[in-house]
Design an enzyme around this catalytic site. Structure first.
Site, PDB file in Angstrom:
ATOM      1  N   ASP A   1       6.532 -36.117  -5.141  1.00 32.46           N
ATOM      2  CA  ASP A   1       6.490 -37.196  -4.149  1.00 32.46           C
ATOM      3  C   ASP A   1       5.084 -37.771  -3.989  1.00 32.46           C
ATOM      4  O   ASP A   1       4.899 -38.984  -3.897  1.00 32.46           O
ATOM      5  CB  ASP A   1       6.997 -36.678  -2.799  1.00 32.46           C
ATOM      6  CG  ASP A   1       8.432 -36.196  -2.900  1.00 32.46           C
ATOM      7  OD1 ASP A   1       9.166 -36.736  -3.740  1.00 32.46           O
ATOM      8  OD2 ASP A   1       8.813 -35.284  -2.146  1.00 32.46           O
TER       9      ASP A   1
ATOM     10  N   GLU B   1      15.898 -33.909   0.222  1.00 33.67           N
ATOM     11  CA  GLU B   1      16.401 -34.971  -0.663  1.00 33.67           C
ATOM     12  C   GLU B   1      17.197 -36.014   0.115  1.00 33.67           C
ATOM     13  O   GLU B   1      17.130 -37.206  -0.196  1.00 33.67           O
ATOM     14  CB  GLU B   1      17.264 -34.387  -1.787  1.00 33.67           C
ATOM     15  CG  GLU B   1      16.494 -33.511  -2.785  1.00 33.67           C
ATOM     16  CD  GLU B   1      15.358 -34.264  -3.469  1.00 33.67           C
ATOM     17  OE1 GLU B   1      15.497 -35.471  -3.711  1.00 33.67           O
ATOM     18  OE2 GLU B   1      14.311 -33.632  -3.738  1.00 33.67           O
TER      19      GLU B   1
HETATM   20 ZN   LIG Z   1      10.770 -35.021  -2.477  1.00 32.47          ZN
END
Ligand SMILES: [Zn+2]
Length: 356
Positions: free
Chosen positions: A161, A59
């Site tokens: 993502d 993160e």
């Molecule tokens: Zn991620």
């Protein structure tokens, strides 16, 4: 975020832990104990702490790249199903979104490589016979977990993502709402497949699938809202039929008005000029403290922001959500034209969408 508390800061970004995460630690230690006694419990807890440290680094990768692009990062919240970097806004430029999204998985792959080297340096085998949280070689386990974390996040399913990368790529050839809709559909199909796979093989997967499905839906709503608001002006959504009050009225009288109308926030007008704002919070607090005889003048807010009819609605929406404002008076010069609040913006968005 509710039910979360700060455990520290990394690169000036607050790291918060969601309370349910403690439940996860508790369950893992119980499972570990049943699996291999005290050592199983300790191994399980240690594994979770290390895994989540790797998640934080993943993160941090997203966050630092976002900060590099000038996007504010509020915090990183750790939940049992993973981490979230809470950013001020999604970048409008698709290339930025792609870069921010790709960095997280790259960090995970980097970590996998480090754990791979550590295992080799210690002359151990990387092969694990059934990845377990409760025993085995922690470093080899972390190699596999980071590899899976990076790979899983690159699946082109929103809101992971990879879904953001897909949206970013699609956005270069179409408008962002359409791109989001496609990425969301792909994400939801994937979530449904994962859910059924999870039911038969791994309940954890089924749970993650539900979060993916809901997350995808939430993202679509956000982008749809942003796209409607982006083209709109405050005057298109403002409340025009506004009841104003005078500073010499008592709170009791205002409560009476609240009871018999829909309006809950009031502009305070004296001699035709806006002098204050009485929000529903102030009204409820007066009700709570039994201050019905107090004058509006004493309770009203004197320091408040105003906007104009031609201001972009998206700016006002951003400002209201960021600064937690319940209402903003809309002015033309010194004259009050109406009021804008989140309910009005929501209503406008819904009606607008219905209309096309
Ligand atoms: Zn991620």
């Amino acid at each position: 975020m509710k039910w979360s508390f700060q455990i520290g800061k990394l690169f000036t970004i607050p790291i918060r832990l969601h309370a349910t995460f403690l439940l996860l630690l508790f369950f893992i230690s119980i499972f570990g104990f049943r699996h291999a006694g005290i050592s199983g419990a300790v191994f399980g807890m240690t594994s979770i702490v290390f895994i989540f440290f790797c998640v934080v680094l993943h993160e941090i990768g997203h966050s630092l790249m976002a900060i590099h692009y000038g996007i504010e990062v509020k915090d990183i919240v750790l939940m049992p199903i993973g981490g979230v970097s809470r950013m001020e806004e999604i970048p409008e430029d698709p290339r930025k979104e792609i870069t921010i999204s790709v960095v997280g998985p790259l960090v995970s792959f980097g970590l996998a490589f480090v754990f791979f080297l550590l295992t080799k340096m210690r002359g151990q085998s990387i092969a694990v016979g059934g990845l377990s949280l409760f025993n085995g070689n922690l470093i080899a386990n972390l190699f596999w977990i980071n590899l899976i974390l990076g790979g899983f996040n690159l699946i082109p399913a929103f809101p992971m993502d990879g879904g953001r990368v897909l949206r970013g790529i699609l956005s270069t050839t179409m408008d962002s709402l359409k791109a989001t809709k496609i990425a969301v559909s792909v994400g939801q199909v994937f979530a449904i497949l994962l859910f059924f796979f999870g039911i038969f093989f791994n309940w954890w997967m089924a749970l993650i699938a539900i979060f993916i499905y809901l997350g995808a839906e939430g993202e679509e709503r956000m982008v749809a809202l942003r796209s409607t608001l982006g083209k709109s002006r405050v005057k298109m959504a403002m409340l025009t039929d506004v009841h104003t009050i005078s500073p010499d009225q008592t709170m009791g009288e205002v409560l009476e008005t609240v009871c018999h109308g829909l309006q809950q926030d009031f502009p305070v007008v004296e001699k035709g000029e806006l002098v204050g704002l009485l929000t529903k919070e102030a009204i409820f607090s007066a009700l709570h403290k039994h201050e019905k005889s107090a004058l509006v003048r004493e309770m009203m807010q004197r320091d408040f922001i105003t906007t104009t009819e031609d201001a972009p609605l998206s700016d006002i929406f951003k400002k209201m959500t960021k600064e937690k404002l319940s209402v903003i008076p809309v002015m033309r010069g010194k004259k009050l034209q109406g009021m804008i609040n989140l309910e009005q913006i929501g209503k406008y968005h819904l009606i607008c969408q219905e209309g096309g």
